[in-house]
Design an enzyme around this catalytic site. Structure first.
Site, PDB file in Angstrom:
ATOM      1  CE1 TYR A 150       9.223   9.679  37.445  1.00  0.00           C
ATOM      2  CE2 TYR A 150       7.697  11.154  36.323  1.00  0.00           C
ATOM      3  CZ  TYR A 150       7.939   9.982  37.019  1.00  0.00           C
ATOM      4  OH  TYR A 150       6.905   9.121  37.277  1.00  0.00           O
ATOM      5  CE  LYS A 154       8.609   7.087  34.924  1.00  0.00           C
ATOM      6  NZ  LYS A 154       8.528   5.658  35.248  1.00  0.00           N
TER       7      LYS A 154
END
Ligand code: NDP
Length: 243
Positions: A150, A154
């Site tokens: 994740y 990002k």
């Protein structure tokens, strides 16, 4: 003005759609699975006096994204504002993370932003106007144990934002990112109470954020008041990542 919001059937995406509608933007609502909820949001937007439609597509799939943009154009017109919001988590410690969990997160959170931005740029470049807002995360800035996939997605979005901003500024297109902190949605609902307590302690403003508070920042980047701002990352995080 037409805004396309990806992953808009719940949470932050829903709040963004309603904020746009309140500000008079027509809205294209993308979703993947939650059709009922997407339709409800669409009805709420229409009740606010704008045009709106729902569009199913897995934005991690380049062919589905092409179809999504042609359906949106046929039904509501060219996209002036794109919000790359769709996102998922598949948390695990790095040693235990399966390649499919890595790939799913990179595909939905990062590849999708590339596919959608590329599809949106054609009309924006022709019109010499466009606003692209990418939803990153504070973990893309500072990392987080258990979220290597994740946070990589990002952090990738942040680099992508800056490069796209440099490439398209001469065409009147701004590209900015928002890095939300800990926001109350289904994504954070699944966290264990002890985890939530420890996150709360790291937030100077002492509370969890609301989806509507992220939506207000998106609206700023989508509107005229931010015309001289591009390639920036705004943390909406209660002060979590201030330095
Ligand atoms: P939710 O889990 O509440 O909602 C996720 C949304 O993304 C849903 O509408 C879902 O649609 C959609 N979605 C998921 N996969 C796809 C796909 N392949 N194609 C199209 N749509 C998809 O998440 P949040 O609202 O909390 O998060 C929104 C964004 O904000 C994400 O990018 C997230 O990473 C980011 N963020 C959230 C934070 C938080 O604390 N909540 C903090 C920092 C960043 P459907 O239900 O139809 O599948």
């Amino acid at each position: 003005m037409l805004a396309l919001v990806t992953g808009a059937s719940r949470g932050i995406g829903r709040a963004i759609v309603l904020e746009f509608a309140r500000n008079g933007f027509d809205v294209a609502i993308n979703y993947n699975r939650s059709s009922e909820s997407a339709q409800k949001i669409c009805d709420e937007a229409v009740a606010l006096g704008v045009k709106a439609g729902i569009f199913q597509a897995d934005v991690g799939d380049s062919e589905q994204v092409k179809e999504l943009f042609s359906k949106v154009k046929a039904s509501l017109g060219a996209v002036n504002v794109l919000v790359n919001n769709a996102g998922i988590t598949r948390d695990n410690l790095l040693m235990r993370m399966k390649p499919e969990d890595w790939n799913a997160v990179i595909s939905t959170n990062l590849n999708a932003a590339f596919y959608c931005t590329q599809a949106a740029l054609r009309d924006m470049a022709k019109a010499h106007y466009g606003r692209i807002v990418n939803i990153a995360s504070v973990v893309g800035l500072v990392g987080n144990a258990g979220q290597a996939n994740y946070s990589a997605s990002k952090a990738g979005i942040i680099g992508f934002t800056k490069s796209a901003a440099r490439e398209y500024s001469a065409r009147g297109i701004t590209v900015n990112a928002i890095a939300p902190g800990f926001i109350e949605t289904d994504m954070t609902e699944i966290l264990k109470p002890e985890m939530k307590d420890s996150i709360l302690k790291s937030i100077p403003l002492g509370r969890i954020g609301k989806a509507e508070e992220v939506a207000k920042a998106v609206m700023f980047f989508a509107g005229e008041d931010s015309a001289y701002i591009t390639g920036q990352v705004l943390a909406v995080d209660g002060g979590m990542t201030m330095c």
